[in-house]
Write a protein that holds these residues in place. Structure first.
Motif, PDB file in Angstrom:
ATOM      1  N   ALA A  55       4.135  -7.944  -6.556  1.00 33.37           N
ATOM      2  CA  ALA A  55       3.597  -8.920  -5.617  1.00 33.37           C
ATOM      3  C   ALA A  55       2.879  -8.203  -4.473  1.00 33.37           C
ATOM      4  O   ALA A  55       3.343  -7.175  -3.980  1.00 33.37           O
ATOM      5  N   ASN A  56       1.722  -8.749  -4.083  1.00 33.07           N
ATOM      6  CA  ASN A  56       0.940  -8.215  -2.967  1.00 33.07           C
ATOM      7  C   ASN A  56       0.719  -6.701  -3.074  1.00 33.07           C
ATOM      8  O   ASN A  56       1.122  -5.932  -2.192  1.00 33.07           O
ATOM      9  N   PRO A  57       0.092  -6.254  -4.150  1.00 33.70           N
ATOM     10  CA  PRO A  57      -0.127  -4.814  -4.319  1.00 33.70           C
ATOM     11  C   PRO A  57      -1.057  -4.259  -3.240  1.00 33.70           C
ATOM     12  O   PRO A  57      -1.975  -4.947  -2.773  1.00 33.70           O
ATOM     13  N   THR A  58      -0.812  -3.008  -2.861  1.00 30.69           N
ATOM     14  CA  THR A  58      -1.625  -2.363  -1.824  1.00 30.69           C
ATOM     15  C   THR A  58      -2.262  -1.064  -2.305  1.00 30.69           C
ATOM     16  O   THR A  58      -3.030  -0.456  -1.564  1.00 30.69           O
ATOM     17  N   THR A  59      -1.926  -0.639  -3.508  1.00 29.46           N
ATOM     18  CA  THR A  59      -2.500   0.597  -4.040  1.00 29.46           C
ATOM     19  C   THR A  59      -3.151   0.319  -5.383  1.00 29.46           C
ATOM     20  O   THR A  59      -2.704  -0.554  -6.143  1.00 29.46           O
ATOM     21  N   ALA A  60      -4.204   1.069  -5.682  1.00 29.64           N
ATOM     22  CA  ALA A  60      -4.898   0.902  -6.951  1.00 29.64           C
ATOM     23  C   ALA A  60      -3.987   1.237  -8.125  1.00 29.64           C
ATOM     24  O   ALA A  60      -4.135   0.679  -9.216  1.00 29.64           O
ATOM     25  N   ALA A  61      -3.033   2.118  -7.912  1.00 28.28           N
ATOM     26  CA  ALA A  61      -2.118   2.508  -8.985  1.00 28.28           C
ATOM     27  C   ALA A  61      -1.237   1.346  -9.432  1.00 28.28           C
ATOM     28  O   ALA A  61      -0.702   1.360 -10.544  1.00 28.28           O
ATOM     29  N   ALA A  62      -1.071   0.342  -8.568  1.00 26.88           N
ATOM     30  CA  ALA A  62      -0.216  -0.800  -8.900  1.00 26.88           C
ATOM     31  C   ALA A  62      -0.952  -1.864  -9.707  1.00 26.88           C
ATOM     32  O   ALA A  62      -0.334  -2.836 -10.150  1.00 26.88           O
TER      33      ALA A  62
END
Length: 364
Positions: free
Chosen positions: A184-191
């Motif tokens: 939920a609410n990812p903040t990194t491109a890896a996620a």
């Protein structure tokens, strides 16, 4: 001459007051709190006895009252003893993505051009640029539509998550893209997931994404892959069932569970029958054909418990029933009582004479 031995001289003032402009800073954040200042400085005190004024205009792509506000009025006034005047610029924050915008100050000529001068600076040195700090992805996360989140696998083995978002991928704000994550609410491109196609149950989160500095919040959708039930494989008995009372002639009952394999939970029902009497499916799914009409009996197996959008599976098997007693003399012959049955001496009749009709039965 003013008097004996006195001479008056007039001293001509040849001093020129010079104005210089300084700008601090060159860029402003569009957050509603940043300020910039244009400082116009006079290098000498104005001793002319009359205030000198310097007009100015503000142009550029930014709009006064919309993108910024100005503290100060034109013209700037320099009476005696005033060496500096400021024009203060304050940004007005907004939430709409837009290009960077400029504020350009242009000074006019001093009111007393004989005693005061100003050399216009290059445009770049009198420009303040407002840097847009609004994310082009916007502030609103993707909206999940009302499409059913349960799928039947097979035949559907994968789903495109984008089809669960209003507007799909094309609905992403210009400059952003619709992306998915299991967080939920990812903040990194890896996620982020590499693409929108998934093959496993799970909760997936939709987000409009530009980079790790510009993205929206997320909204979830839970995907469930349901396995459809199966009626398995049905195989009819190799030989007909018998309708005879005695099992001496052959099997007259059948467990339907013996003609099916590989099935999920379900129930049997009787389909079409050749006669007017319908056999009963008893305990253990056993059917007795004793006394039933000769012909084909259809039994249907229907699974139970299918989860939408899967549907229950239905398959049928045909059971052949026959009269397995092939003896022609199954019914006692009728006697002819009109034939003489009392004799004085020799009996002159055959026993077969007492049978109505053909006295020769077909061998069993």
């Amino acid at each position: 001459m003013s008097g004996a031995g006195e001479v008056d001289f007039t001293i001509a003032d040849n001093d020129i007051g010079t104005f210089t402009l300084a700008r601090t800073p060159a860029t402003l954040a569009e957050d509603g709190a940043a300020t910039a200042s244009f400082a116009l400085t006079l290098d000498k005190s104005n001793a002319t006895g009359t205030a000198v004024t310097v007009p100015y205009t503000i142009t550029g792509t930014a709009a006064n009252g919309v993108d910024y506000s100005v503290q100060g009025t034109s013209p700037m006034t320099f009476p005696e003893g005033i060496f500096s005047q400021n024009i203060n610029i304050a940004t007005i924050g907004d939430t709409g993505p837009e290009p960077n915008e400029t504020i350009i100050l242009t000074l006019g000529n001093p009111s007393n051009a004989t005693k005061f001068s100003y050399t216009q600076m290059p445009v770049a040195q009198r420009t303040v640029t407002i840097i847009d700090d609004d994310c082009v992805a916007g502030d609103t996360p993707p909206t999940i539509n009302a499409r059913a989140t349960g799928v039947c696998s097979p035949p559907t083995t994968s789903v495109n998550l984008n089809t669960y978002v209003v507007g799909a991928a094309a609905g992403a704000p210009t400059g952003s893209s619709l992306r998915w994550s299991t967080t939920a609410n990812p903040t990194t491109a890896a996620a982020l997931l590499p693409n929108a196609n998934v093959t496993a149950n799970g909760t997936y989160h939709a987000v409009y994404w530009v980079d790790e500095t510009c993205f929206t919040g997320s909204n979830p959708v839970t995907i469930t892959f349901n396995t459809p039930p199966s009626a398995g494989t049905l195989t009819a008995p190799a030989n007909p069932l018998c309708n005879n009372t005695s099992t001496d002639f052959g099997v007259n009952s059948l467990s339907l569970d013996t003609v099916i394999s590989g099935q999920t939970a379900g129930a049997w029902t009787v389909g079409s029958v050749p006669g007017s009497t319908t056999p009963t499916i008893g305990a253990g799914n056993i059917v007795s054909f004793e006394g039933q009409a000769v012909g084909d009996y259809v039994f249907t197996y229907t699974t139970t418990g299918a989860v939408t959008p899967c549907v229950d599976d239905i398959k049928s098997v045909t059971i052949e029933v026959d009269d397995c007693d092939k003896c022609a003399a199954k019914v006692a012959p009728s006697l002819d009582t009109s034939v003489q049955r009392t004799f004085c001496d020799d009996i002159t009749t055959s026993l077969n004479d007492y049978i109505v009709g053909n006295a020769q039965p077909v061998p069993c």
